[in-house]
Design a protein around this motif. Structure first.
Motif, PDB file in Angstrom:
ATOM      1  N   UNK A   7       0.931  -1.184  -0.096  1.00  0.00           N
ATOM      2  CA  UNK A   7      -0.033   0.099   0.044  1.00  0.00           C
ATOM      3  C   UNK A   7       0.871   1.313   0.051  1.00  0.00           C
ATOM      4  N   UNK A   8       0.555   2.166  -1.014  1.00  0.00           N
ATOM      5  CA  UNK A   8       1.287   3.320  -1.105  1.00  0.00           C
ATOM      6  C   UNK A   8       1.007   4.455   0.303  1.00  0.00           C
ATOM      7  N   UNK A   9       2.031   5.046   0.657  1.00  0.00           N
ATOM      8  CA  UNK A   9       1.745   6.081   1.899  1.00  0.00           C
ATOM      9  C   UNK A   9       0.448   6.719   1.787  1.00  0.00           C
ATOM     10  N   UNK A  10       0.100   7.262   0.420  1.00  0.00           N
ATOM     11  CA  UNK A  10      -0.956   8.233   0.262  1.00  0.00           C
ATOM     12  C   UNK A  10      -2.236   7.318   0.313  1.00  0.00           C
ATOM     13  N   UNK A  11      -2.017   6.300  -0.020  1.00  0.00           N
ATOM     14  CA  UNK A  11      -3.344   4.990  -0.034  1.00  0.00           C
ATOM     15  C   UNK A  11      -3.154   4.646   1.554  1.00  0.00           C
ATOM     16  N   UNK A  18      -6.897   9.432   8.065  1.00  0.00           N
ATOM     17  CA  UNK A  18      -6.274  10.377   8.573  1.00  0.00           C
ATOM     18  C   UNK A  18      -6.474  11.506   8.057  1.00  0.00           C
ATOM     19  N   UNK A  19      -6.709  12.522   8.711  1.00  0.00           N
ATOM     20  CA  UNK A  19      -6.957  14.168   8.043  1.00  0.00           C
ATOM     21  C   UNK A  19      -5.747  14.873   8.478  1.00  0.00           C
ATOM     22  N   UNK A  20      -5.281  15.641   7.382  1.00  0.00           N
ATOM     23  CA  UNK A  20      -3.871  16.496   7.841  1.00  0.00           C
ATOM     24  C   UNK A  20      -4.524  17.845   7.905  1.00  0.00           C
ATOM     25  N   UNK A  21      -3.868  18.422   8.704  1.00  0.00           N
ATOM     26  CA  UNK A  21      -4.261  20.010   9.051  1.00  0.00           C
ATOM     27  C   UNK A  21      -3.448  20.843   7.958  1.00  0.00           C
ATOM     28  N   UNK A  22      -3.879  21.955   7.861  1.00  0.00           N
ATOM     29  CA  UNK A  22      -2.982  22.996   6.745  1.00  0.00           C
ATOM     30  C   UNK A  22      -1.572  23.091   7.304  1.00  0.00           C
ATOM     31  N   UNK A  23      -0.766  23.157   6.663  1.00  0.00           N
ATOM     32  CA  UNK A  23       0.738  23.259   6.859  1.00  0.00           C
ATOM     33  C   UNK A  23       0.514  24.545   7.677  1.00  0.00           C
ATOM     34  N   UNK A  77       1.120  15.242  12.921  1.00  0.00           N
ATOM     35  CA  UNK A  77       0.336  15.287  11.587  1.00  0.00           C
ATOM     36  C   UNK A  77       0.630  16.603  10.777  1.00  0.00           C
ATOM     37  N   UNK A  78       1.147  17.697  11.532  1.00  0.00           N
ATOM     38  CA  UNK A  78       1.612  18.964  11.099  1.00  0.00           C
ATOM     39  C   UNK A  78       3.016  18.227  10.418  1.00  0.00           C
ATOM     40  N   UNK A 126       2.468   3.918  12.178  1.00  0.00           N
ATOM     41  CA  UNK A 126       1.191   3.621  11.532  1.00  0.00           C
ATOM     42  C   UNK A 126       1.128   3.905  10.278  1.00  0.00           C
ATOM     43  N   UNK A 127       1.741   4.986   9.773  1.00  0.00           N
ATOM     44  CA  UNK A 127       1.530   5.507   8.322  1.00  0.00           C
ATOM     45  C   UNK A 127       2.466   4.980   7.225  1.00  0.00           C
ATOM     46  N   UNK A 128       3.871   4.787   7.682  1.00  0.00           N
ATOM     47  CA  UNK A 128       4.953   4.308   6.873  1.00  0.00           C
ATOM     48  C   UNK A 128       5.264   2.934   7.124  1.00  0.00           C
TER      49      UNK A 128
END
Length: 159
Positions: A7-11, A18-23, A77-78, A126-128
């Protein structure tokens, strides 16, 4: 359960919901990231969500370990949001997380500083998956920008 290697990181980000905040916008004279060759150096991120610092105060006084880990996760997440920007919009370019640096605004005798930063470390795993394993520093400090409870910085390698 999904195979992280397939699974790709984006997938993976999407499948975990997981929702990401604005930078976050820097509050001083620096930029959110700097690329050098295949390395991305990410500026320290506090526990801010879209401009609002969610955890203000000292760990061990205003916040317990679980709350502090949640603050560290927000920092992570930031970092991921800034990393995605540094990668041109896709986390699939990330080959590994090399290092996290964690700073905990805590009382002088607070004993669980490394466990606080696990909030960010666990997010990277968890993500990578195995690519999220990293070296790390965790330091207790007297204060952080904007009174934040936690700040985390990172270095990633791109492939």
């Amino acid at each position: 359960m999904t195979d992280l290697a397939a699974e790709s990181a984006d997938q993976r980000l999407a499948s975990l919901g997981i929702e990401l905040p604005q930078v976050p916008q820097p509050v001083a004279n620096f930029i959110p990231f700097r690329r050098h060759g295949d390395l991305v150096y990410l500026a320290g991120q506090v526990c801010e969500w879209n401009g609002d610092v969610r955890f203000i105060g000292k760990v061990g006084e205003a916040f317990d370990l679980l709350q502090a880990q949640a603050a560290a996760r927000v920092c992570g997440l930031n970092l991921i949001a800034a990393l995605k920007l540094a990668c041109g919009g896709s986390l699939d370019r990330v080959s590994c997380c090399l290092r996290l640096g964690g700073f905990v605004n805590c009382t002088p005798s607070y004993p669980n500083i490394p466990q606080v930063i696990n909030g960010a470390s666990d997010l990277m795993h968890e993500l990578f998956g195995a690519r999220g394993h990293h070296a790390r520093t965790a330091v207790g400090v007297a204060n952080l920008p904007r009174g934040a409870a936690v700040e985390v910085d990172a270095i990633f390698a791109l492939g």
